[in-house]
Design an enzyme around this catalytic site. Structure first.
Site, PDB file in Angstrom:
ATOM      1  N   VAL A  54       0.816  -1.230   0.000  1.00 55.60           N
ATOM      2  CA  VAL A  54       0.000   0.000   0.000  1.00 55.60           C
ATOM      3  C   VAL A  54       0.846   1.275   0.000  1.00 55.60           C
ATOM      4  O   VAL A  54       0.316   2.367  -0.193  1.00 55.60           O
ATOM      5  CB  VAL A  54      -0.992   0.041   1.191  1.00 55.60           C
ATOM      6  CG1 VAL A  54      -2.069  -1.010   1.036  1.00 55.60           C
ATOM      7  CG2 VAL A  54      -0.268  -0.068   2.543  1.00 55.60           C
TER       8      VAL A  54
ATOM      9  N   TYR B 250       2.441   3.951  16.292  1.00 51.91           N
ATOM     10  CA  TYR B 250       1.134   3.406  15.897  1.00 51.91           C
ATOM     11  C   TYR B 250       0.019   4.381  16.250  1.00 51.91           C
ATOM     12  O   TYR B 250      -0.835   4.704  15.404  1.00 51.91           O
ATOM     13  CB  TYR B 250       0.949   2.067  16.615  1.00 51.91           C
ATOM     14  CG  TYR B 250      -0.300   1.304  16.251  1.00 51.91           C
ATOM     15  CD1 TYR B 250      -0.356   0.539  15.094  1.00 51.91           C
ATOM     16  CD2 TYR B 250      -1.414   1.306  17.095  1.00 51.91           C
ATOM     17  CE1 TYR B 250      -1.500  -0.191  14.780  1.00 51.91           C
ATOM     18  CE2 TYR B 250      -2.550   0.577  16.784  1.00 51.91           C
ATOM     19  CZ  TYR B 250      -2.592  -0.175  15.624  1.00 51.91           C
ATOM     20  OH  TYR B 250      -3.724  -0.892  15.317  1.00 51.91           O
TER      21      TYR B 250
ATOM     22  N   THR C 270      -6.180 -11.338  16.452  1.00 49.62           N
ATOM     23  CA  THR C 270      -5.679 -11.567  15.087  1.00 49.62           C
ATOM     24  C   THR C 270      -4.165 -11.799  15.162  1.00 49.62           C
ATOM     25  O   THR C 270      -3.548 -11.534  16.199  1.00 49.62           O
ATOM     26  CB  THR C 270      -5.904 -10.333  14.171  1.00 49.62           C
ATOM     27  OG1 THR C 270      -4.982  -9.304  14.575  1.00 49.62           O
ATOM     28  CG2 THR C 270      -7.326  -9.813  14.227  1.00 49.62           C
TER      29      THR C 270
HETATM   30  N1  NAD Z   1      -5.884  -6.722  16.021  1.00 51.79           N
HETATM   31  C1  NAD Z   1      -6.182  -5.666  16.766  1.00 51.79           C
HETATM   32  O1  NAD Z   1      -6.311  -5.754  18.010  1.00 51.79           O
HETATM   33  C2  NAD Z   1      -6.417  -4.332  16.095  1.00 51.79           C
HETATM   34  C3  NAD Z   1      -6.999  -3.314  16.851  1.00 51.79           C
HETATM   35  C4  NAD Z   1      -7.217  -2.074  16.263  1.00 51.79           C
HETATM   36  C5  NAD Z   1      -6.864  -1.850  14.948  1.00 51.79           C
HETATM   37  N2  NAD Z   1      -6.284  -2.858  14.226  1.00 51.79           N
HETATM   38  C6  NAD Z   1      -5.941  -2.550  12.851  1.00 51.79           C
HETATM   39  O2  NAD Z   1      -6.600  -3.475  11.996  1.00 51.79           O
HETATM   40  C7  NAD Z   1      -5.901  -3.566  10.754  1.00 51.79           C
HETATM   41  C8  NAD Z   1      -5.733  -5.029  10.396  1.00 51.79           C
HETATM   42  O3  NAD Z   1      -4.925  -5.626  11.397  1.00 51.79           O
HETATM   43  P1  NAD Z   1      -5.111  -7.136  11.876  1.00 51.79           P
HETATM   44  O4  NAD Z   1      -5.298  -7.109  13.337  1.00 51.79           O
HETATM   45  O5  NAD Z   1      -6.069  -7.839  11.020  1.00 51.79           O
HETATM   46  O6  NAD Z   1      -3.606  -7.637  11.637  1.00 51.79           O
HETATM   47  P2  NAD Z   1      -2.956  -8.729  10.650  1.00 51.79           P
HETATM   48  O7  NAD Z   1      -1.500  -8.646  10.914  1.00 51.79           O
HETATM   49  O8  NAD Z   1      -3.676 -10.020  10.829  1.00 51.79           O
HETATM   50  O9  NAD Z   1      -3.298  -8.165   9.190  1.00 51.79           O
HETATM   51  C9  NAD Z   1      -2.640  -7.069   8.628  1.00 51.79           C
HETATM   52  C10 NAD Z   1      -2.411  -7.347   7.158  1.00 51.79           C
HETATM   53  O10 NAD Z   1      -1.787  -6.203   6.575  1.00 51.79           O
HETATM   54  C11 NAD Z   1      -0.817  -6.672   5.650  1.00 51.79           C
HETATM   55  N3  NAD Z   1       0.201  -5.659   5.365  1.00 51.79           N
HETATM   56  C12 NAD Z   1       1.226  -5.266   6.169  1.00 51.79           C
HETATM   57  N4  NAD Z   1       1.973  -4.362   5.536  1.00 51.79           N
HETATM   58  C13 NAD Z   1       1.412  -4.167   4.305  1.00 51.79           C
HETATM   59  C14 NAD Z   1       1.734  -3.350   3.185  1.00 51.79           C
HETATM   60  N5  NAD Z   1       2.810  -2.550   3.189  1.00 51.79           N
HETATM   61  N6  NAD Z   1       0.918  -3.392   2.102  1.00 51.79           N
HETATM   62  C15 NAD Z   1      -0.159  -4.216   2.081  1.00 51.79           C
HETATM   63  N7  NAD Z   1      -0.495  -5.025   3.096  1.00 51.79           N
HETATM   64  C16 NAD Z   1       0.283  -5.003   4.193  1.00 51.79           C
HETATM   65  C17 NAD Z   1      -0.243  -7.908   6.320  1.00 51.79           C
HETATM   66  O11 NAD Z   1       0.454  -8.744   5.400  1.00 51.79           O
HETATM   67  C18 NAD Z   1      -1.472  -8.542   6.921  1.00 51.79           C
HETATM   68  O12 NAD Z   1      -2.068  -9.462   6.038  1.00 51.79           O
HETATM   69  C19 NAD Z   1      -4.590  -2.810  10.954  1.00 51.79           C
HETATM   70  O13 NAD Z   1      -4.693  -1.523  10.395  1.00 51.79           O
HETATM   71  C20 NAD Z   1      -4.479  -2.705  12.465  1.00 51.79           C
HETATM   72  O14 NAD Z   1      -3.721  -1.610  12.868  1.00 51.79           O
HETATM   73  C21 NAD Z   1      -6.069  -4.096  14.767  1.00 51.79           C
END
Ligand code: NAD
Length: 270
Positions: free
Chosen positions: A64, A155, A192
């Site tokens: 991205v 973050y 996750t």
């Molecule tokens: N899990 C939590 O507790 C939580 C809470 C709040 C927000 N989030 C947010 O949710 C979103 C998804 O996170 P998740 O928990 O599913 O984590 P995850 O690690 O399971 O998924 C994140 C995905 O993003 C991909 N990614 C990383 N860098 C990338 C890049 N440069 N280009 C394209 N893809 C890329 C990874 O390969 C992965 O598949 C993130 O933005 C995270 O900050 C997660």
């Protein structure tokens, strides 16, 4: 009839966690889904699972942070499916580190993916949605975009920034007369693979945090967040833009979990 029947959606970070769940529910509810990620095997597997379940999805490799690739992904989406209606701008990373020990390179990597990646997604999805006549963009922020947490400065900075980036973009679309809605989601502690990368050295960290802070006393699931994405993608949320949807088991709203039934004041003799 599905809740997003006939819509065309791009989901970034769709190979894992929240993005994979979002891609699955959008497809189940009738959308054609373009799953993108840097993780080729994970993303291909997500698209295959959707197809096996009778949905329509394709995987495109995408970092991205790469602007030229954004142009290609949007063009390929329009070429294959004719339009773009929904974007879930979701790819993100987290690094657990004291602020004073954060290498500049790590800080910049988190900004590049979590903030600049979202900016590029808006820059390239909005013109496509104008061509389609309307659209809905959902950006994954976090509760860390609402309040500060320790060991999480890079973050938190990005998640707070995308919250206002979304509102600014939503205002701009409205002023220009576009029917494009832009909202943020703010997940709490969600179970996750992100937690393995963020706090993997602390066993059970998400469970500990959720138990201590969330009113519902447990981490959320990716599917529970994806349900909110579906709502914002669908016309059911047509009066929502520049808004925030918090999916955190009551973590920000309550902060202190109520006592267990056996220790509840109601259980005490009068
Ligand atoms: N899990 C939590 O507790 C939580 C809470 C709040 C927000 N989030 C947010 O949710 C979103 C998804 O996170 P998740 O928990 O599913 O984590 P995850 O690690 O399971 O998924 C994140 C995905 O993003 C991909 N990614 C990383 N860098 C990338 C890049 N440069 N280009 C394209 N893809 C890329 C990874 O390969 C992965 O598949 C993130 O933005 C995270 O900050 C997660």
């Amino acid at each position: 009839m599905g809740q997003v029947d006939g819509k065309v959606a791009i989901v970034t970070g769709g190979a894992s966690g929240i993005g994979a769940a979002s891609a699955a529910i959008l497809a189940r509810e009738g959308a054609k889904v373009v799953v993108t990620d840097i993780d080729v095997s994970g993303g291909t597997a997500v698209a295959a699972r959707i197809a096996n379940a009778g949905g329509e999805a394709v995987f495109l490799e995408q970092d991205v942070t790469d602007e030229a690739r954004w142009e290609e992904v949007v063009a390929e989406t329009e070429r294959r499916f004719g339009r773009l209606d929904v974007l879930h701008s979701n790819a993100g990373i987290a690094r657990r580190c004291l602020l004073v020990e954060t290498p500049l390179e790590d800080w910049r990597r988190v900004q590049a993916i979590n903030l600049e990646g979202v900016f590029l997604s808006l820059k390239h999805a909005i013109p496509a949605m104008r061509r389609a006549g309307a659209g809905s963009i959902i950006i994954t922020s976090s509760i860390a975009g609402i309040f500060g947490t320790p060991l999480n400065a890079a973050y938190c900075a990005t998640k707070g920034a995308v919250r206002l980036l979304a509102k600014s973009a939503a205002a701009e679309c409205a002023v220009l007369g576009d029917s494009i809605r832009i909202n943020t989601i703010h997940p709490g502690v969600i179970d996750t693979p992100l937690w393995t990368k963020f706090g993997g050295e602390v066993p059970g960290l998400p469970e500990q945090l959720a138990e201590a802070w969330a009113l519902l006393g447990r981490p959320g699931t990716a599917d529970e967040v994806a349900a909110a994405v579906l709502f914002l993608a669908s016309d059911a949320s047509r009066y929502m833009t520049a808004s925030e949807l918090v999916i955190d088991g009551g973590l920000t709203g309550g902060r202190i979990r109520p006592p267990r039934p056996e220790t509840s004041p109601k259980a005490q003799p009068a």
